[in-house]
Each structure stands twice: as C-alpha cells, then as structure tokens.
Design a protein around this motif. Sequence first.
Motif, short mmCIF file in Angstrom:
data_model
loop_
_atom_site.label_atom_id
_atom_site.label_comp_id
_atom_site.label_asym_id
_atom_site.label_seq_id
_atom_site.Cartn_x
_atom_site.Cartn_y
_atom_site.Cartn_z
N ASP A 116 108.36 -107.78 91.98
CA ASP A 116 107.14 -107.10 92.45
C ASP A 116 106.92 -105.78 91.72
O ASP A 116 105.79 -105.42 91.38
N ILE A 117 108.00 -105.03 91.47
CA ILE A 117 107.88 -103.75 90.77
C ILE A 117 107.44 -103.97 89.33
O ILE A 117 106.58 -103.23 88.82
N PHE A 118 107.99 -104.99 88.66
CA PHE A 118 107.55 -105.29 87.30
C PHE A 118 106.08 -105.70 87.29
O PHE A 118 105.33 -105.32 86.39
N ALA A 119 105.65 -106.45 88.30
CA ALA A 119 104.23 -106.84 88.39
C ALA A 119 103.36 -105.61 88.58
O ALA A 119 102.28 -105.49 87.98
N GLU A 120 103.81 -104.67 89.39
CA GLU A 120 103.09 -103.42 89.59
C GLU A 120 103.00 -102.64 88.29
O GLU A 120 101.93 -102.12 87.93
N ALA A 121 104.11 -102.57 87.57
CA ALA A 121 104.12 -101.85 86.29
C ALA A 121 103.15 -102.50 85.32
O ALA A 121 102.39 -101.80 84.63
N VAL A 143 106.09 -104.92 80.20
CA VAL A 143 107.27 -105.29 80.96
C VAL A 143 108.46 -105.57 80.04
O VAL A 143 109.59 -105.19 80.34
N LYS A 144 108.21 -106.20 78.91
CA LYS A 144 109.29 -106.50 77.97
C LYS A 144 109.96 -105.20 77.50
O LYS A 144 111.19 -105.11 77.44
N THR A 145 109.15 -104.20 77.21
CA THR A 145 109.69 -102.91 76.77
C THR A 145 110.41 -102.22 77.92
O THR A 145 111.48 -101.62 77.71
N LEU A 146 109.88 -102.31 79.12
CA LEU A 146 110.57 -101.73 80.27
C LEU A 146 111.96 -102.35 80.45
O LEU A 146 112.93 -101.64 80.72
N ARG A 147 112.06 -103.65 80.28
CA ARG A 147 113.36 -104.31 80.40
C ARG A 147 114.34 -103.80 79.34
O ARG A 147 115.52 -103.60 79.62
N LYS A 148 113.83 -103.58 78.12
CA LYS A 148 114.69 -103.05 77.05
C LYS A 148 115.14 -101.63 77.39
O LYS A 148 116.30 -101.28 77.17
#
Length: 115
Positions: free
Chosen positions: A58-63, A70-75
């Motif tokens: 849910d937080i990634f969807a919000e971001a 999202v891919k960069t956030l995961r990195k």
Amino acid sequence: MTSPSPQILPATPPRRVSPEGKLSVKTGGIAAHQLCAIVERIERLQGEAAEIASDIKDIFAEAKGNGYDVKTLRKVIALRKLDAAERDEAEHMLATYCAALGMRPQLELFDGEEA
C-alpha cells in the motif's frame, strides 16, 4: 491340520487425550502440546507478515500515486541496508561492468552519505 497363525498388527502408540480433547503427553516421542504451540506461533507470525507485506504494498502504491518511481525506491531501500564498504564494492562492480559493456564508466548511484 495346523491352526492359522495370528495376524500381527503394527504397534500404534495409544493416544492420550486430555479432558479438553487435546493431546496431552508425548506421542511417539513428541510433546504434542509443545509442537502445537510452536505451529500456532509460526502461523500467527505468518499472518502478521502477510499483513505487513500488504501494508508495504500500500505504501509503494501511495508513493507511485505521488509520482515516485517504485523501482528506484526499492533500490534506495536496498542501498540503505548496506554499509559503506558494501556500497563501495557495489559501485566498483557496477563501474566495471558498465565499462566492459561500453557504457558510461561510472554512474553516481552510490555517492553520498548514509541516511
């Protein structure tokens, strides 16, 4: 004439059941109540892990909804888990691979201080 030999059945341990209907003592060398408690704890934690995974999704969807990649956030999250030496090694390997492929020799993805 000989009488038929008696049939030998495999021995099965007796099931000892408490008044509550639960196995109460060791069955086959296993403390049933302890095994049951372990299984229930694991199941409870698996349920909590599933809830946490759903919250993270849910937080990634919000971001993503706010325009973040999202891919960069995961990195970024993966990089924050590394210590400085591990990040330096990753940067060196990335630069080596990029140079071998004729790409820009160094990407500044790993510069900066740890947050």
